[in-house]
Design a protein around this motif. Structure first.
Motif, PDB file in Angstrom:
ATOM      1  N   ARG A   1      77.404  75.442  47.361  1.00  0.00           N
ATOM      2  CA  ARG A   1      76.715  74.311  47.979  1.00  0.00           C
ATOM      3  C   ARG A   1      77.587  73.674  49.050  1.00  0.00           C
ATOM      4  O   ARG A   1      77.111  73.330  50.136  1.00  0.00           O
ATOM      5  N   ARG A   2      78.887  73.527  48.760  1.00  0.00           N
ATOM      6  CA  ARG A   2      79.781  72.888  49.724  1.00  0.00           C
ATOM      7  C   ARG A   2      79.853  73.669  51.025  1.00  0.00           C
ATOM      8  O   ARG A   2      79.943  73.086  52.108  1.00  0.00           O
ATOM      9  N   GLN A   3      79.802  75.000  50.927  1.00  0.00           N
ATOM     10  CA  GLN A   3      79.871  75.838  52.122  1.00  0.00           C
ATOM     11  C   GLN A   3      78.507  76.027  52.786  1.00  0.00           C
ATOM     12  O   GLN A   3      78.397  76.763  53.772  1.00  0.00           O
TER      13      GLN A   3
ATOM     14  N   GLU B   1      80.902  75.262  44.962  1.00  0.00           N
ATOM     15  CA  GLU B   1      81.501  75.684  46.223  1.00  0.00           C
ATOM     16  C   GLU B   1      80.452  76.342  47.129  1.00  0.00           C
ATOM     17  O   GLU B   1      80.501  76.192  48.364  1.00  0.00           O
TER      18      GLU B   1
END
Length: 306
Positions: A270-272, A268
């Protein structure tokens, strides 16, 4: 009925008319709702919640000048409301729960939870307010607010931390999760120190719960409601299940579950766009995330500081 539903019904059926009839010149200046301390303000109340500080009740928030001049009069109107609603005894504040329902001052109420009458403005002010206090100041519902001042402060708080503060808190949580769960927990087990291991697991769990809220841009409530409050959060929806399973695990099973939580959090991050690293060890993400903080003083703070 839940406490919030009872509060709205109590106001709509009895409170609104009583205020308009008894203090018509003040009624259009009152904000009314239910928020603050107590499981019912979060919508978490159940049958066990009804043994104390529960029942039909609501808050009446007044501007400071109005509160000083007319607060006692408005409180007297509130005190004369019916003592029962559909078989539920109306709640009245006791000696250990004073100042939570009835007539309240807007500025004093927000100062109680944020330290400031209009809520925090600067980064340092935001950093000083505990997450649980901000959760308490923004929970519940507002039933009426003709003036809009109470709602304006509340909406400012609901926009969540400034991004630099949010990132700094995420860094601190990642550091604790790595230190307590990924590093200290297995070392304590190898030493045979089960008490220290349980303390490390508790530190990890609390930091992980807070991390989920921060990644969702929601304030974490008081510790006993942190896990309950994960239900329905859109980001990391399985975190509640993962942490519940961890609470029942021991030894190598717990270690594997800790790593599973950390892998989920790292993905998460990395996703953000907070970290580009693929490491499962969350400590490795901290310095990169610190570099994304724009405020120089905050960027120089120790990673464990909030």
């Amino acid at each position: 009925m839940t406490g919030l539903e009872l509060a709205r019904e109590y106001y709509m059926r009895h409170g609104r008319a009583a205020l308009e009839r008894s203090v018509p010149e003040r009624a259009a200046r009152l904000a009314v709702g239910l928020a603050g301390e107590g499981s019912e303000c979060f919508g978490f109340d159940d049958a066990l919640s009804r043994d104390h500080d529960w029942g039909p009740a609501f808050c009446i928030w007044m501007e400071e000048d109005d509160f000083r001049a007319h607060g006692k009069t408005v409180q007297a109107v509130y005190d004369r409301l019916p003592r029962v609603l559909d078989g539920y005894a109306a709640r009245r504040d006791g000696p250990l729960s004073g100042g939570r329902v009835g007539c309240l001052c807007i500025q004093q109420w927000f100062t109680r939870y944020t330290g400031l009458p209009e809520g925090p403005e600067t980064l340092s002010q935001w950093r000083r307010v505990p997450e649980a206090f901000l959760a308490t100041a923004t929970n519940g519902q507002v039933f009426a607010d003709p003036q809009g001042h109470f709602t304006a402060i509340r909406e400012k708080l609901l926009r969540f931390y400034p991004e630099d503060v949010r990132i700094k808190k995420i860094v601190a949580r990642a550091a604790v999760m790595a230190q307590a769960g990924q590093y200290n927990y297995p070392r304590c087990l190898r030493r045979g120190d089960t008490v220290a291991a349980q303390l490390a697991l508790a530190e990890f769990t609390r930091a992980a719960l807070s991390m989920v809220y921060l990644l969702n841009r929601r304030y974490a409530p008081f510790y006993k409601w942190m896990h309950r409050g994960l239900r329905g959060l859109p980001i990391l929806p399985r975190a509640g299940e993962q942490l519940a399973a961890l609470s029942r695990a021991r030894g190598t099973d717990a270690q594997e579950r800790i790593e599973g939580v950390c892998l989920t959090v790292a993905a998460e991050l990395r996703r953000q766009g907070l970290s580009g690293r693929t490491d499962a060890f969350l400590q490795e993400h901290c310095m990169e995330m610190m570099g994304r903080i724009k405020d120089p003083a905050l960027r120089r703070a120790h990673i464990m500081e909030e």
